[in-house]
Design a protein around this motif. Structure first.
Motif, PDB file in Angstrom:
ATOM      1  N   GLY A 110       0.792  -1.217   0.000  1.00  0.00           N
ATOM      2  CA  GLY A 110       0.000   0.000   0.000  1.00  0.00           C
ATOM      3  C   GLY A 110       0.820   1.260   0.000  1.00  0.00           C
ATOM      4  N   GLU A 138     -13.293  -4.522  -4.363  1.00  0.00           N
ATOM      5  CA  GLU A 138     -13.589  -3.145  -3.961  1.00  0.00           C
ATOM      6  C   GLU A 138     -15.069  -2.837  -4.081  1.00  0.00           C
ATOM      7  OE1 GLU A 138      -9.414  -0.823  -5.017  1.00  0.00           O
ATOM      8  OE2 GLU A 138     -11.018  -0.899  -6.505  1.00  0.00           O
ATOM      9  N   ASN A 180     -15.943   5.361  -0.233  1.00  0.00           N
ATOM     10  CA  ASN A 180     -15.327   5.683  -1.526  1.00  0.00           C
ATOM     11  C   ASN A 180     -14.853   7.134  -1.523  1.00  0.00           C
ATOM     12  OD1 ASN A 180     -14.415   5.211  -4.106  1.00  0.00           O
ATOM     13  ND2 ASN A 180     -16.411   5.530  -5.069  1.00  0.00           N
ATOM     14  N   ASN A 196     -11.292   9.365  -1.076  1.00  0.00           N
ATOM     15  CA  ASN A 196      -9.842   9.224  -1.097  1.00  0.00           C
ATOM     16  C   ASN A 196      -9.157   9.985   0.029  1.00  0.00           C
ATOM     17  OD1 ASN A 196      -9.748   7.536  -3.304  1.00  0.00           O
ATOM     18  ND2 ASN A 196      -9.320   9.145  -4.775  1.00  0.00           N
ATOM     19  N   GLY A 201      -5.424   6.031  -4.399  1.00  0.00           N
ATOM     20  CA  GLY A 201      -5.314   4.600  -4.150  1.00  0.00           C
ATOM     21  C   GLY A 201      -5.631   4.175  -2.731  1.00  0.00           C
ATOM     22  N   ILE A 202      -5.723   5.112  -1.803  1.00  0.00           N
ATOM     23  CA  ILE A 202      -6.010   4.799  -0.402  1.00  0.00           C
ATOM     24  C   ILE A 202      -7.237   5.591   0.035  1.00  0.00           C
ATOM     25  CG2 ILE A 202      -5.150   4.843   1.976  1.00  0.00           C
ATOM     26  CD1 ILE A 202      -2.343   4.606   0.874  1.00  0.00           C
ATOM     27  N   ARG A 203      -8.213   4.890   0.629  1.00  0.00           N
ATOM     28  CA  ARG A 203      -9.486   5.520   0.953  1.00  0.00           C
ATOM     29  C   ARG A 203      -9.801   5.439   2.453  1.00  0.00           C
ATOM     30  NH1 ARG A 203     -12.731   3.042  -4.259  1.00  0.00           N
ATOM     31  NH2 ARG A 203     -11.044   1.511  -4.182  1.00  0.00           N
ATOM     32  N   SER A 242     -12.244   4.758   5.749  1.00  0.00           N
ATOM     33  CA  SER A 242     -13.302   3.863   6.204  1.00  0.00           C
ATOM     34  C   SER A 242     -13.765   4.337   7.572  1.00  0.00           C
ATOM     35  CB  SER A 242     -12.813   2.408   6.271  1.00  0.00           C
ATOM     36  OG  SER A 242     -11.808   2.263   7.255  1.00  0.00           O
ATOM     37  N   LEU A 285      -7.915   3.636   7.356  1.00  0.00           N
ATOM     38  CA  LEU A 285      -7.775   3.730   5.905  1.00  0.00           C
ATOM     39  C   LEU A 285      -7.788   2.323   5.310  1.00  0.00           C
ATOM     40  CD1 LEU A 285      -4.824   6.295   5.904  1.00  0.00           C
ATOM     41  CD2 LEU A 285      -7.262   6.827   5.684  1.00  0.00           C
ATOM     42  N   TRP A 286      -8.143   2.211   4.015  1.00  0.00           N
ATOM     43  CA  TRP A 286      -8.181   0.884   3.414  1.00  0.00           C
ATOM     44  C   TRP A 286      -7.710   0.903   1.965  1.00  0.00           C
ATOM     45  CZ3 TRP A 286     -11.528  -1.021  -0.561  1.00  0.00           C
ATOM     46  CH2 TRP A 286     -12.468  -0.103  -1.027  1.00  0.00           C
ATOM     47  N   LYS A 287      -7.236  -0.266   1.537  1.00  0.00           N
ATOM     48  CA  LYS A 287      -6.801  -0.455   0.158  1.00  0.00           C
ATOM     49  C   LYS A 287      -6.772  -1.945  -0.149  1.00  0.00           C
ATOM     50  CE  LYS A 287      -3.063   0.451  -3.129  1.00  0.00           C
ATOM     51  NZ  LYS A 287      -1.725   1.028  -3.363  1.00  0.00           N
ATOM     52  N   GLU A 345      -4.795  -4.568  -2.444  1.00  0.00           N
ATOM     53  CA  GLU A 345      -3.512  -4.645  -3.144  1.00  0.00           C
ATOM     54  C   GLU A 345      -3.369  -6.026  -3.761  1.00  0.00           C
ATOM     55  OE1 GLU A 345       0.794  -3.046  -3.258  1.00  0.00           O
ATOM     56  OE2 GLU A 345      -1.142  -2.125  -2.816  1.00  0.00           O
TER      57      GLU A 345
END
Length: 370
Positions: A36, A101, A124, A126, A130-132, A134, A152-154, A156
């Motif tokens: 990440g 996703e 959804n 940012n 690439g990292i959002r 939550s 944060l979430w992603k 990969e």
């Protein structure tokens, strides 16, 4: 040793970044992938049967035994990285990153391990490309403990292995790297994770995510003044005072001047002296009769069930209570039933984690100022 390894335990500081670090060793180089985030590589200058000297990393002490790799090196003059790793064997699935996703964004999710339950909503929005963001609540047993700060979430893909990363910058205690094994036809996400050397098979169970109109209705119904009608404590089992496991459940001494009008005693709940005010500008007040116990900002979480409360400091020597987040059990135009952990004042101290079910009735709006 010349293979790829992933971390199963950080015996040192136990930062979450350790668990999303994948080490790759070649004959003359070392690469570390921070899932990440970034990737670093360095040349090996010299290697013995117990140490590795490289161009840019501190001297690494290592031990390889029974397919387990142990690494130890200094992070700073005061801190040491002490890791255990296993060979990284990717499990390829037919599911794509976009499918995972999309599924995560479409539902609310529950997962648990070691008696700790997590209620997660993946947004959804940012934080950076690439990292959002939550939103996530932690439950011990069936009681709400708190909302995590800015998780944060992603998703990969590393060597075709899909990995869900949930990073909690303010909480280094919980599992944050989930190797995705399967997205079932029922929409459940089956994963594996490691924490402190223990492996957990974790299933993310989807829950219905309320639509935006229902969320707005809940937000609107909360606005106003709510008067306490009844309080029922959900008590813990009797605890041996000599059991150090529960040391943090004891009385916490209060430092500073105590204003009895701004602390909550058990009698205040029994006599219905407590009022909650929620205002359209996202401010709130918790009152004891007409005195402010705590105030700050409130935010209804995306799951529509939890209200996050942030307490503003009064910047004085006078003791001030903190208001914890609370769980909505029922909400109508006139009735609010909730679960709330409340610090109860007794003998110049407070007892945290007194967990109450409160029934509130809406009254006419009447804001109180200091």
């Amino acid at each position: 040793m010349n293979k790829t390894w992933y971390v199963i335990s950080d015996e040192g500081y136990a930062e979450q970044v350790s668990y999303r670090s994948i080490y790759s060793f070649a004959t003359d180089s070392i690469s570390i992938d921070f899932l990440g985030a970034k990737r670093i590589s360095t040349k090996i200058q010299a290697i013995t049967d117990s140490t590795i000297k490289s161009d840019s990393l501190p001297l690494i002490n290592y031990r390889l035994k029974n397919d387990t790799l142990q690494l130890r090196y200094a992070r700073s003059a005061y801190d040491t990285i002490d890791l255990r790793l296993l060979p990284f064997i990717p499990k390829e699935t037919k599911t794509s990153i976009k499918q995972v996703e999309s599924t995560l964004l479409s539902h609310n999710w529950l997962y648990q391990y070691e008696g700790i339950k997590f209620d997660a909503t993946f947004l959804n929005i940012n934080f950076c490309p690439g990292i959002r963001y939550s939103q996530m609540q932690v439950y011990y047993g069936d009681k709400l403990d708190r909302t995590l700060q800015m998780p944060l979430w992603k998703v990969e893909s590393y060597k075709k292995q899909l990995i869900l990363i949930i990073e909690n910058p303010m909480d280094n205690f919980y599992a944050n790297v989930f190797f995705i094994n399967e997205l079932t036809t029922e929409g459940e996400l089956k994963t594996s994770t490691w924490q402190y050397g223990n492996k957990y098979e974790i299933k993310f169970e989807k829950q219905t995510l309320i639509d935006s109109l229902e969320l707005l209705k809940t937000h609107t119904n909360l606005l106003g003044t709510w008067s306490l009608q009844s309080a029922s404590e959900r008590k813990e089992p009797e605890i041996d005072p000599n059991d150090t496991t529960y040391i943090y459940l004891g009385h916490i001494p209060i430092w500073g001047t105590i204003n009895m009008n701004t602390v909550i005693e058990e009698s205040d709940l029994n006599e219905g002296k407590i009022t909650y005010n929620f205002y359209p500008d996202s401010s709130y007040q918790l009152l004891k009769v007409n005195s402010i116990v705590c105030q700050g900002k409130w935010e209804l979480q995306r799951n529509g069930r939890v209200v996050k409360l942030t307490t503003e400091s009064n910047w004085s020597d006078e003791y001030q209570s903190d208001c914890n987040d609370f769980l909505i059990n029922q909400l109508t135009d006139e009735v609010l039933s909730l679960e709330h952990s409340i610090p109860i004042y007794k003998n110049d101290s407070t007892v945290p984690n007194r967990y109450y079910e409160l029934k509130m009735i809406k009254k006419m709006h009447n804001k109180t100022y200091e």
